[in-house]
Design an enzyme around this catalytic site. Structure first.
Site, short mmCIF file in Angstrom:
data_model
loop_
_atom_site.label_atom_id
_atom_site.label_comp_id
_atom_site.label_asym_id
_atom_site.label_seq_id
_atom_site.Cartn_x
_atom_site.Cartn_y
_atom_site.Cartn_z
N ARG A 134 0.87 -1.19 0.00
CA ARG A 134 0.00 0.00 0.00
C ARG A 134 0.90 1.23 0.00
NH1 ARG A 134 -2.78 0.43 5.08
NH2 ARG A 134 -1.42 2.21 5.36
N GLU A 153 4.48 7.23 2.84
CA GLU A 153 5.33 6.05 2.99
C GLU A 153 4.83 4.94 2.08
OE1 GLU A 153 5.16 3.50 6.36
OE2 GLU A 153 3.05 3.85 6.72
N ASN A 155 4.26 0.83 2.15
CA ASN A 155 4.18 -0.30 3.09
C ASN A 155 4.44 -1.62 2.39
OD1 ASN A 155 2.95 1.08 5.63
ND2 ASN A 155 1.69 1.81 3.94
N SER A 160 -2.75 -2.95 5.72
CA SER A 160 -4.10 -3.36 6.15
C SER A 160 -5.20 -2.47 5.59
CB SER A 160 -4.16 -3.38 7.68
OG SER A 160 -3.81 -2.12 8.17
N LYS A 354 11.87 3.04 6.38
CA LYS A 354 11.85 4.49 6.08
C LYS A 354 13.19 4.91 5.48
CE LYS A 354 7.80 5.11 8.28
NZ LYS A 354 7.30 3.76 8.42
N LYS A 422 11.42 10.37 11.64
CA LYS A 422 10.83 9.01 11.64
C LYS A 422 11.86 7.95 11.97
CE LYS A 422 7.53 9.96 7.92
NZ LYS A 422 6.87 9.40 6.73
N GLU A 426 6.96 0.58 12.02
CA GLU A 426 5.68 0.59 11.34
C GLU A 426 4.55 0.60 12.36
OE1 GLU A 426 5.49 0.70 8.04
OE2 GLU A 426 7.66 0.51 7.89
N GLY A 427 3.38 1.02 11.91
CA GLY A 427 2.20 0.82 12.73
C GLY A 427 1.70 2.05 13.45
N ARG A 514 -7.96 7.40 4.74
CA ARG A 514 -8.06 7.55 6.19
C ARG A 514 -8.13 9.03 6.50
NH1 ARG A 514 -2.81 4.49 8.05
NH2 ARG A 514 -2.16 5.40 6.08
P1 ADP Z 1 3.90 4.51 10.09
O1 ADP Z 1 4.77 3.43 9.58
O2 ADP Z 1 3.93 4.66 11.56
O3 ADP Z 1 2.52 4.44 9.52
P2 ADP Z 1 4.15 6.99 8.54
O4 ADP Z 1 5.32 7.44 7.77
O5 ADP Z 1 2.95 6.60 7.76
O6 ADP Z 1 4.61 5.85 9.54
O7 ADP Z 1 3.75 8.17 9.53
C1 ADP Z 1 2.61 8.09 10.38
C2 ADP Z 1 1.69 9.27 10.13
O8 ADP Z 1 2.41 10.51 10.31
C3 ADP Z 1 1.12 9.35 8.73
O9 ADP Z 1 -0.05 8.56 8.63
C4 ADP Z 1 0.83 10.84 8.58
O10 ADP Z 1 -0.40 11.18 9.19
C5 ADP Z 1 1.95 11.49 9.40
N1 ADP Z 1 3.07 11.85 8.51
C6 ADP Z 1 4.11 11.08 8.16
N2 ADP Z 1 4.94 11.73 7.31
C7 ADP Z 1 4.41 12.94 7.11
C8 ADP Z 1 4.78 14.10 6.35
N3 ADP Z 1 5.91 14.13 5.63
N4 ADP Z 1 3.97 15.20 6.41
C9 ADP Z 1 2.85 15.20 7.15
N5 ADP Z 1 2.45 14.15 7.89
C10 ADP Z 1 3.20 13.03 7.88
MG MG Z 2 1.72 4.94 7.71
#
Ligand code: ADP
Ligand code: MG
Length: 539
Positions: A134, A153, A155, A160, A354, A422, A426-427, A514
């Site tokens: 995804r 990101e 996945n 899911s 990441k 970051k 994950e999660g 979402r």
């Molecule tokens: P995870 O693996 O925990 O899902 P993500 O990279 O998806 O990691 O980050 C979690 C959440 O943080 C994302 O769903 C988003 O809401 C927010 N986020 C992550 N990166 C960014 C970004 N560059 N700008 C704005 N929000 C972000």
């Molecule tokens: Mg995410």
């Protein structure tokens, strides 16, 4: 234009209208399995003996507007992204150079890498890998510019909500079209919903596009199951797919939507097995009795039957907290060395870190990873992929410099304010945002910094609004931010000595939207931050 669309949507509701809409959603979700098991924060253990209760998944009452061109762009890139990650997972040496410095400071990644090394030494017996991916995006809307698609990101493990997201699109379509599309009972007139006389300048589909996530994801499991071929056991066994799940999984119905479809449409049986029971109920014959290492599953409730597992679909073991039982790491090793096709293999899981995503953002002339992983694609296609990258930085000091650009941006309060930090996790719930970045970094040893990457914040439309029905029955309205996920799948074969995967199945299909309150930085539904949503495409 975009701001106008968001500021005037959704239509406002009278108390009676809201009550009708909420009641309809409450019933529809339960009737159709758009559900989760409640957390103990919502229903106490005492009030839910044996965990029998289920409640609606958090859902928005309205689909959210999304530009059609960005949705189509995300869809059109998915198969290229699938191939990119298949190519990364096939290039062990490249991955090793990326992982090397992380492994020094991150036990979780180090343990995964050790498993790969150990199985490699023994010899892998399965050359097929499956990815159920995804790719997540947000709209970036800098002042005066049209919205642009930026990847949050990618996945590669436990991607899911394909099951539940399909149901949300169906539910919103029902709400927008019952009893007739011109006069839906639940939604007041609005140009975006296709039920208003004011068709002014906005062109929209009026209801969400069909969401094909369930057939797309299950077709990839079926393709892998077929590609596995006949049982490798000496006395042939019936074959099955194993869903590896968390012991306390609450998102069960999302997973059941896939296993039910798999049986109904592909006649393939699948079983759910919690990670802590993996070693007790699966086995691999000794090298002497069967060197091809089939993974044999004996259901605890049917000890006289045995199945050979063709595919292990991981919906667990993606995060360190999944490895807290004494046997978790042994279980991961056991699966990796088996003949079952892993979705994902250890290398594919690591490819989704990441750090890899940060490294990929390097642009020519510095480095051109995209070109080397996707040599057969046109520069135009590669530029399309690059256009979805937000700037990302490493936090390790490189090339003899004391400080990298990433460290400088992260430590300065002014520049940190436009970034997110970051870790390789994950999660949801792991990131550090804006002003919290400098004090956080200063609170940990400098040698640890390299396990993080720094990413520029994406700025989604500021005027978007929606209303959500939470799993505890609360109705929350306000400013929101949406994140689009596009599902894709890839099955490929690796031949020894080659770093190029032979792609056998590569598909795109289905989406997840979402939507979270604007005040929340994090986005996970399972982690309690977001609601499931669907799209109204506008032009
Ligand atoms: P995870 O693996 O925990 O899902 P993500 O990279 O998806 O990691 O980050 C979690 C959440 O943080 C994302 O769903 C988003 O809401 C927010 N986020 C992550 N990166 C960014 C970004 N560059 N700008 C704005 N929000 C972000
Ligand atoms: Mg995410």
């Amino acid at each position: 234009m975009a701001d106008k669309i968001y500021s005037q949507y959704p239509p406002s509701l009278s108390p009676e209208q809201e009550e009708y809409l909420v009641q309809t959603v409450k019933n529809w979700t339960i009737e159709h399995g758009l559900c989760v098991r409640p957390s103990t924060a919502i229903v106490s253990e005492g009030a839910n003996p044996n965990n029998v209760l289920a409640t609606n998944a958090p859902v928005t009452l309205f689909p959210s507007p999304f530009p059609k061109s960005c949705f189509e762009q995300a869809r059109s890139l998915q198969q290229v992204y699938n191939e990119l990650y298949a190519a990364i997972a096939s290039d062990e040496q490249w991955l090793e150079t990326i992982m090397k410095e992380l492994i020094e400071v991150d036990d979780f990644l180090a343990n995964l890498w050790k498993i790969h090394q150990s199985v490699k030494e023994e010899g892998y017996v399965q050359d097929l890998s499956l990815g159920m991916f995804r790719s997540d995006y947000m709209l970036h809307t800098p002042a005066d510019s049209p919205p642009a698609l930026k990847q949050v990101e990618f996945n590669t493990i436990s991607s899911s909500f394909g099951g539940l997201a399909s149901l949300v699109a169906e539910m919103h379509t029902h709400l927008a079209t019952f009893p007739t599309p011109e006069h839906p009972a639940a939604y007041p007139p609005h140009p975006l919903l296709g039920n208003s006389n004011d068709t002014s300048s906005i062109k929209s589909t009026g209801h969400p596009p069909h969401n094909a996530a369930i057939p797309t994801l299950t077709a990839s499991l079926a393709a892998a199951h077929e590609a596995y071929g006949p049982s490798k056991s000496q006395a042939q066994l019936p074959t099955c797919i194993l869903f590896l799940v968390q012991d306390t999984e609450r998102n069960v119905f999302d997973q059941l939507a896939l296993s039910t479809h798999l049986y109904k449409h592909h006649k393939i049986p699948s079983f759910r097995l919690p990670a802590s029971k993996m070693l007790a109920y699966t086995s691999i014959p000794s090298k002497e009795s069967n060197p091809s290492r089939p993974l044999i599953y004996t259901p605890p409730y049917s000890p006289s039957s045995q199945y050979e597992v063709t595919v292990v679909y991981f919906r667990a073991l993606y995060t360190p907290t999944d490895y807290e039982t004494p046997t978790s790491w042994a279980a991961r090793h056991h699966l990796e060395r088996s003949a079952a096709i892993k979705c994902p293999s250890v290398l594919l899981q690591l490819s989704g870190s990441k750090k890899v995503q940060q490294v990929l953002t390097a642009r020519p002339p510095d480095t051109d990873h995209l070109k080397s992983f996707l040599p057969h694609h046109s520069e135009e296609t590669l530029e399309g992929v690059r256009s979805t990258f937000a700037p990302q930085y490493s936090l390790s000091a490189t090339n003899g410099a004391d400080e990298s650009e990433g460290i400088r941006l992260a430590l300065d309060e002014k520049t940190a304010a436009n970034h997110v930090l970051k870790p390789q996790r994950e999660g949801g719930g792991n990131n550090i945002y804006r002003a919290n970045i400098p004090p956080f970094l200063n609170s940990i040893p400098k040698e640890q910094w390299k396990q993080y990457i720094l990413m520029e914040l994406i700025h989604p439309p500021t005027e978007a609004k929606n209303t959500a029905l939470r799993s505890d029955g609360q109705v929350a309205s306000g400013d929101v931010i949406s994140e689009l996920g596009i599902f894709g799948t890839c099955l490929w074969k690796n031949s020894s000595g080659s770093t190029k995967p032979e792609i056998l199945h590569n598909t795109e299909g289905g989406y997840l939207l979402r939507t979270k309150g604007k005040e929340s930085d994090e986005g996970g539904v399972a982690a309690g931050f977001s609601s499931l949503d669907s799209l109204i495409l506008y032009e």
